[in-house]
Design a protein around this motif. Structure first.
Motif, PDB file in Angstrom:
ATOM      1  N   SER A 130       0.848  -1.194   0.000  1.00 32.79           N
ATOM      2  CA  SER A 130       0.000   0.000   0.000  1.00 32.79           C
ATOM      3  C   SER A 130       0.883   1.242   0.000  1.00 32.79           C
ATOM      4  O   SER A 130       2.057   1.193   0.375  1.00 32.79           O
ATOM      5  CB  SER A 130      -0.931   0.017   1.212  1.00 32.79           C
ATOM      6  OG  SER A 130      -0.222   0.283   2.411  1.00 32.79           O
ATOM      7  N   ALA A 131       0.286   2.352  -0.422  1.00 31.58           N
ATOM      8  CA  ALA A 131       0.988   3.637  -0.440  1.00 31.58           C
ATOM      9  C   ALA A 131       0.007   4.735  -0.056  1.00 31.58           C
ATOM     10  O   ALA A 131      -1.146   4.750  -0.505  1.00 31.58           O
ATOM     11  CB  ALA A 131       1.581   3.915  -1.818  1.00 31.58           C
ATOM     12  N   ARG A 132       0.483   5.662   0.774  1.00 34.39           N
ATOM     13  CA  ARG A 132      -0.358   6.767   1.200  1.00 34.39           C
ATOM     14  C   ARG A 132      -0.585   7.740   0.039  1.00 34.39           C
ATOM     15  O   ARG A 132       0.328   8.040  -0.731  1.00 34.39           O
ATOM     16  CB  ARG A 132       0.320   7.500   2.364  1.00 34.39           C
ATOM     17  CG  ARG A 132      -0.587   8.527   3.053  1.00 34.39           C
ATOM     18  CD  ARG A 132       0.218   9.431   3.954  1.00 34.39           C
ATOM     19  NE  ARG A 132       0.790   8.776   5.116  1.00 34.39           N
ATOM     20  CZ  ARG A 132       0.161   8.625   6.291  1.00 34.39           C
ATOM     21  NH1 ARG A 132      -1.075   9.066   6.430  1.00 34.39           N
ATOM     22  NH2 ARG A 132       0.788   8.049   7.310  1.00 34.39           N
ATOM     23  N   SER A 160      -5.978   9.022   3.214  1.00 31.07           N
ATOM     24  CA  SER A 160      -6.233   8.030   2.175  1.00 31.07           C
ATOM     25  C   SER A 160      -4.980   7.249   1.812  1.00 31.07           C
ATOM     26  O   SER A 160      -3.864   7.766   1.891  1.00 31.07           O
ATOM     27  CB  SER A 160      -6.781   8.713   0.907  1.00 31.07           C
ATOM     28  OG  SER A 160      -7.867   9.548   1.200  1.00 31.07           O
ATOM     29  N   PHE A 161      -5.197   6.011   1.393  1.00 30.95           N
ATOM     30  CA  PHE A 161      -4.100   5.204   0.843  1.00 30.95           C
ATOM     31  C   PHE A 161      -4.676   4.230  -0.174  1.00 30.95           C
ATOM     32  O   PHE A 161      -5.873   3.936  -0.173  1.00 30.95           O
ATOM     33  CB  PHE A 161      -3.336   4.469   1.948  1.00 30.95           C
ATOM     34  CG  PHE A 161      -4.147   3.460   2.744  1.00 30.95           C
ATOM     35  CD1 PHE A 161      -4.161   2.115   2.403  1.00 30.95           C
ATOM     36  CD2 PHE A 161      -4.877   3.857   3.855  1.00 30.95           C
ATOM     37  CE1 PHE A 161      -4.891   1.196   3.128  1.00 30.95           C
ATOM     38  CE2 PHE A 161      -5.618   2.948   4.601  1.00 30.95           C
ATOM     39  CZ  PHE A 161      -5.622   1.613   4.242  1.00 30.95           C
ATOM     40  N   VAL A 192      -8.641   3.413  -0.095  1.00 26.13           N
ATOM     41  CA  VAL A 192      -9.260   3.469   1.227  1.00 26.13           C
ATOM     42  C   VAL A 192      -9.123   4.913   1.707  1.00 26.13           C
ATOM     43  O   VAL A 192      -8.018   5.444   1.787  1.00 26.13           O
ATOM     44  CB  VAL A 192      -8.581   2.506   2.223  1.00 26.13           C
ATOM     45  CG1 VAL A 192      -9.249   2.600   3.597  1.00 26.13           C
ATOM     46  CG2 VAL A 192      -8.634   1.080   1.698  1.00 26.13           C
ATOM     47  N   SER A 193     -10.248   5.548   1.994  1.00 25.81           N
ATOM     48  CA  SER A 193     -10.232   6.957   2.401  1.00 25.81           C
ATOM     49  C   SER A 193     -11.159   7.182   3.581  1.00 25.81           C
ATOM     50  O   SER A 193     -12.340   6.809   3.537  1.00 25.81           O
ATOM     51  CB  SER A 193     -10.660   7.847   1.226  1.00 25.81           C
ATOM     52  OG  SER A 193     -10.623   9.212   1.586  1.00 25.81           O
ATOM     53  N   LYS A 194     -10.597   7.724   4.657  1.00 27.73           N
ATOM     54  CA  LYS A 194     -11.358   8.012   5.874  1.00 27.73           C
ATOM     55  C   LYS A 194     -12.136   6.788   6.355  1.00 27.73           C
ATOM     56  O   LYS A 194     -13.295   6.871   6.766  1.00 27.73           O
ATOM     57  CB  LYS A 194     -12.309   9.190   5.628  1.00 27.73           C
ATOM     58  CG  LYS A 194     -11.582  10.496   5.325  1.00 27.73           C
ATOM     59  CD  LYS A 194     -12.549  11.640   5.122  1.00 27.73           C
ATOM     60  CE  LYS A 194     -11.792  12.940   4.828  1.00 27.73           C
ATOM     61  NZ  LYS A 194     -12.708  14.083   4.601  1.00 27.73           N
TER      62      LYS A 194
END
Length: 431
Positions: free
Chosen positions: A254-256, A261-262, A282-284
């Motif tokens: 994964s990466a921010r 969010s990432f 994936v956000s909040k």
């Protein structure tokens, strides 16, 4: 191109090429087949170089027994035919000679898939088939008998392994995942006693299904930062597979994107080929609708929330470090300066932590302590960016392999306290 769109000839060539390049079979060894919806059996030929195989080399044995193609079908055709007859649900078969699985086959032992949840989930319990002369009807009967009992992966006495699946990709990934497990089990046994998971722990991993609320997302909403993260992840996933840090079934990256969010790899995908559109935002605390993130998503989310300086997280299972996780030991970073500078100190967490206490992982994994051994689950590494995290992963795995390799020489002689102090001063490392 996705395998489901390929003709059996092309899919067989693509898969045997992958197996050969990964050194899981030899020029003349191994054979693959697909049973199509018409009942025709497509199979690799006998006596043709696996390194240069072309679609036109693939043989077809029609349902009525007619043979079509420029060569002879594989000499192991009898056991392919026997397995398909015994197991109508199996539509593809891979027989290969990976080194570690061959070691088990000549030692007349079955690998312990309960050492690693991904291997257990992929292969289930592994069977053992007694010796039969290669290419004989006798061997076909013995293998078919094992598959008829419901096994999908069978070690053949003094003859490697055979895996079946609903499609060729599933069968090939079973071979690959099982080989990694065998390699790590052999390495672990050289350092200590491998510790298998309990049925409860296996159930925890198998049934773990983190649920996050969904949100609408589209290409139109993507920022430049998100697009860059998606492309970078794909490059490093492919590179990680090529470097044997991932298998086709294991490895999460994964990466921010920003503070909230990432982007993360999806669940159940082939690490050899992943595209930016398959990745999951994936956000909040919400996940883009219609997609399923990797099972490690809660741990990654916890790390990003607890460690603002961390912008990349990787879970991996290379055999060297996987071996350490099988014996529940950390990798000593006092092996060479690079290892200490990059990793400082490797943490270790019990198996359940990834699933039940991701916040515990998040509190420890940081720029100061960027790597952790997860009991029976490989390693987790963080970094300020993907390149840094990937580099740390490679350094960790190389160090793990070197430590194991030093055992016949008497084991490592760790760098002294004075050497460590000199490194800390020279590179201005925090104490």
């Amino acid at each position: 191109m996705k395998a489901s769109y390929l003709h059996p000839r092309d899919e067989l060539v693509q898969t045997i090429s992958r197996i050969y390049r990964n050194r899981m079979t030899t020029t003349s060894g191994g054979n693959l087949s697909i049973l199509d919806e018409n009942g025709d059996l497509w199979i690799t030929p006998s006596g043709v170089d696996k390194g240069t195989l072309k679609p036109t080399d693939i043989m077809c044995v029609k349902k009525d027994g007619t043979i079509v193609g420029p060569h002879k079908p594989s000499s192991e055709y009898p056991f392919h035919r026997a397995i398909y007859k015994a197991r109508p649900d199996i539509k593809a078969i891979v027989h290969a000679h990976p080194t570690s699985l061959v070691a088990f086959s000549i030692a007349k032992k079955i690998p312990n898939v309960k050492l690693y949840p991904a291997s257990f989930a992929c292969n289930g319990t592994v069977a053992f088939a007694p010796y039969g002369v290669p290419g004989s009807e006798d061997l076909g009967h013995k293998m078919a008998a094992a598959f008829a009992k419901g096994y999908d992966s069978v070690v053949l006495e003094s003859h490697g392994v055979c895996c079946g699946g609903a499609n060729l990709q599933e069968a090939a990934l079973r071979v690959e995942t099982l080989e990694f497990t065998c390699e790590a089990e052999i390495q672990a046994a050289q350092m200590g006693k491998p510790i298998a998971l309990t049925d409860r722990q296996l159930a925890l991993a198998t049934e773990f299904d983190p649920q996050l609320p969904s949100m609408k997302h589209s290409v139109a909403k993507m920022t430049i930062g998100e697009k860059e993260a998606r492309c970078q992840i794909c490059r490093f996933v492919e590179r990680g597979y090529a470097q044997r840090l991932f298998t086709g079934t294991t490895g999460t990256v994964s990466a921010r994107v920003d503070a909230d969010s990432f982007v993360i790899t999806p669940r159940a995908y082939d690490r050899r080929q992943v595209s930016p559109e398959e990745l999951v935002l994936v956000s909040k605390g919400k996940v883009e609708s219609g997609k399923v993130p990797a099972a490690e998503v809660l741990a990654h989310q916890a790390v990003y929330a607890a460690q603002p300086e961390v912008n990349a997280v990787i879970n991996a299972c290379p055999p060297n470090t996987l071996a350490f996780s099988f014996i529940h030991q950390v990798v000593d970073t006092r092996t060479l300066p690079e290892c200490y500078i990059f990793l400082r100190e490797v943490s270790r967490f019990p198996f359940d932590t990834l699933y039940k206490k991701p916040e515990t992982l998040a509190k420890k994994l940081s720029m100061r302590y960027p790597a952790a051994i997860l009991d029976n689950n490989g390693v987790m590494v963080v970094g300020p960016d993907l390149l840094s995290a990937f580099d740390k992963l490679e350094v960790l795995d190389c160090s793990a392999g070197a430590i194991r390799g030093s055992l016949p020489l008497g084991g490592i002689v760790p760098m002294s306290d004075q050497v460590i102090e000199d490194i800390i001063v020279a590179f201005n490392l925090p104490k």
